[in-house]
Motif scaffolding. Sequence first.
Motif, PDB file in Angstrom:
ATOM      1  N   UNK A  59       0.844  -1.206   0.000  1.00 47.48           N
ATOM      2  CA  UNK A  59       0.000   0.000   0.000  1.00 47.48           C
ATOM      3  C   UNK A  59       0.875   1.251   0.000  1.00 47.48           C
ATOM      4  N   UNK A  60       1.883   1.294   0.864  1.00 47.89           N
ATOM      5  CA  UNK A  60       2.748   2.483   0.947  1.00 47.89           C
ATOM      6  C   UNK A  60       3.372   2.812  -0.404  1.00 47.89           C
ATOM      7  N   UNK A  61       3.970   1.807  -1.015  1.00 45.53           N
ATOM      8  CA  UNK A  61       4.695   2.083  -2.266  1.00 45.53           C
ATOM      9  C   UNK A  61       3.735   2.300  -3.424  1.00 45.53           C
ATOM     10  N   UNK A  62       2.559   1.708  -3.368  1.00 45.90           N
ATOM     11  CA  UNK A  62       1.558   1.951  -4.407  1.00 45.90           C
ATOM     12  C   UNK A  62       1.073   3.399  -4.345  1.00 45.90           C
ATOM     13  N   UNK A  63       0.880   3.913  -3.149  1.00 44.69           N
ATOM     14  CA  UNK A  63       0.502   5.324  -3.001  1.00 44.69           C
ATOM     15  C   UNK A  63       1.607   6.225  -3.543  1.00 44.69           C
ATOM     16  N   UNK A  64       2.855   5.863  -3.303  1.00 44.06           N
ATOM     17  CA  UNK A  64       3.975   6.631  -3.864  1.00 44.06           C
ATOM     18  C   UNK A  64       3.808   6.745  -5.378  1.00 44.06           C
ATOM     19  N   UNK A  65       3.573   5.619  -6.034  1.00 43.15           N
ATOM     20  CA  UNK A  65       3.409   5.620  -7.486  1.00 43.15           C
ATOM     21  C   UNK A  65       2.202   6.404  -7.941  1.00 43.15           C
ATOM     22  N   UNK A  93       9.591   0.293  -8.731  1.00 42.99           N
ATOM     23  CA  UNK A  93       9.420  -0.298  -7.399  1.00 42.99           C
ATOM     24  C   UNK A  93       7.946  -0.522  -7.058  1.00 42.99           C
ATOM     25  N   UNK A  94       7.061   0.471  -7.279  1.00 44.30           N
ATOM     26  CA  UNK A  94       5.645   0.196  -6.994  1.00 44.30           C
ATOM     27  C   UNK A  94       5.074  -0.954  -7.823  1.00 44.30           C
ATOM     28  N   UNK A  95       5.407  -1.016  -9.099  1.00 43.75           N
ATOM     29  CA  UNK A  95       4.873  -2.072  -9.964  1.00 43.75           C
ATOM     30  C   UNK A  95       5.390  -3.438  -9.528  1.00 43.75           C
ATOM     31  N   UNK A  96       6.697  -3.554  -9.299  1.00 43.57           N
ATOM     32  CA  UNK A  96       7.286  -4.836  -8.892  1.00 43.57           C
ATOM     33  C   UNK A  96       6.724  -5.282  -7.542  1.00 43.57           C
ATOM     34  N   UNK A  97       6.581  -4.355  -6.612  1.00 44.36           N
ATOM     35  CA  UNK A  97       6.062  -4.700  -5.286  1.00 44.36           C
ATOM     36  C   UNK A  97       4.613  -5.158  -5.382  1.00 44.36           C
ATOM     37  N   UNK A  98       3.816  -4.454  -6.168  1.00 47.81           N
ATOM     38  CA  UNK A  98       2.413  -4.833  -6.344  1.00 47.81           C
ATOM     39  C   UNK A  98       2.298  -6.200  -7.037  1.00 47.81           C
ATOM     40  N   UNK A  99       3.139  -6.429  -8.040  1.00 48.71           N
ATOM     41  CA  UNK A  99       3.144  -7.742  -8.707  1.00 48.71           C
ATOM     42  C   UNK A  99       3.554  -8.849  -7.741  1.00 48.71           C
ATOM     43  N   UNK A 100       4.580  -8.601  -6.953  1.00 46.63           N
ATOM     44  CA  UNK A 100       5.018  -9.590  -5.966  1.00 46.63           C
ATOM     45  C   UNK A 100       3.875  -9.904  -5.002  1.00 46.63           C
ATOM     46  N   UNK A 101       3.233  -8.853  -4.504  1.00 45.23           N
ATOM     47  CA  UNK A 101       2.108  -9.041  -3.580  1.00 45.23           C
ATOM     48  C   UNK A 101       1.015  -9.870  -4.258  1.00 45.23           C
ATOM     49  N   UNK A 102       0.686  -9.523  -5.498  1.00 43.68           N
ATOM     50  CA  UNK A 102      -0.376 -10.221  -6.216  1.00 43.68           C
ATOM     51  C   UNK A 102      -0.091 -11.698  -6.417  1.00 43.68           C
ATOM     52  N   UNK A 103       1.160 -12.042  -6.683  1.00 46.41           N
ATOM     53  CA  UNK A 103       1.522 -13.435  -6.960  1.00 46.41           C
ATOM     54  C   UNK A 103       1.752 -14.230  -5.678  1.00 46.41           C
ATOM     55  N   UNK A 104       2.438 -13.650  -4.701  1.00 46.60           N
ATOM     56  CA  UNK A 104       2.893 -14.428  -3.550  1.00 46.60           C
ATOM     57  C   UNK A 104       2.149 -14.173  -2.239  1.00 46.60           C
ATOM     58  N   UNK A 105       1.432 -13.083  -2.137  1.00 47.24           N
ATOM     59  CA  UNK A 105       0.827 -12.729  -0.845  1.00 47.24           C
ATOM     60  C   UNK A 105      -0.689 -12.629  -0.915  1.00 47.24           C
ATOM     61  N   UNK A 106      -1.225 -12.282  -2.056  1.00 47.34           N
ATOM     62  CA  UNK A 106      -2.646 -11.954  -2.146  1.00 47.34           C
ATOM     63  C   UNK A 106      -3.584 -13.123  -1.881  1.00 47.34           C
ATOM     64  N   UNK A 107      -3.048 -14.294  -1.636  1.00 48.63           N
ATOM     65  CA  UNK A 107      -3.895 -15.445  -1.313  1.00 48.63           C
ATOM     66  C   UNK A 107      -3.815 -15.809   0.166  1.00 48.63           C
ATOM     67  N   UNK A 108      -3.246 -14.923   0.969  1.00 40.50           N
ATOM     68  CA  UNK A 108      -3.108 -15.163   2.411  1.00 40.50           C
ATOM     69  C   UNK A 108      -4.067 -14.253   3.170  1.00 40.50           C
TER      70      UNK A 108
END
Length: 187
Positions: A59-65, A93-108
Amino acid sequence: MIQAPTSNSIFEVIIRFFSYFTILSNLIVFAYFISKALSAELGENGFWTKPETSTAVTVYITVVGIVYHIVLSKIHNPQGLAKIADHGLHSFTPIITLLYWGVFVSNKKVNYSSIPYWLLYPAIYFVYTIIHGALTQFYPYPFLDVSKIGLLQSFLNCLVVLVLFTFLSLLLSLIANIRYKKLNPST
């Protein structure tokens, strides 16, 4: 800032550099990914490995973007290497972080009760920026510059950005919890 300081004091230049939400948030992302890389040695149950932490960092880095591309990119035009660094901090950084979250975290599963704690960082940042600006006349962002737009407008701008933080926090948590329920229907 270091090559062409607006102050005689290197200490003040360093304080100003670390007064940008972009810099602070990118450092948080860096710490987050370093901790992920070291998680095998540090264990899987630490602060940085929780889905709430990952979601807050995202969320923090997405707001930055978002804020950069909607508001600041229209008034900021870096050249050369500064342009590359600028896009790295505000786009890559915002795009990579959001993609990482979507692939590895968004199912938790993410606990909604942690969201108010996530909002402390931007709220404290805004308070610090207004107080620091009042003392030094340095405001890192024009939408916070009390000397040019007034305290009320600065406060309203902070409120709008905090609403964005809240909305994205709720949205990402909702997405994660929906995906978690689909993958774990018995819980």
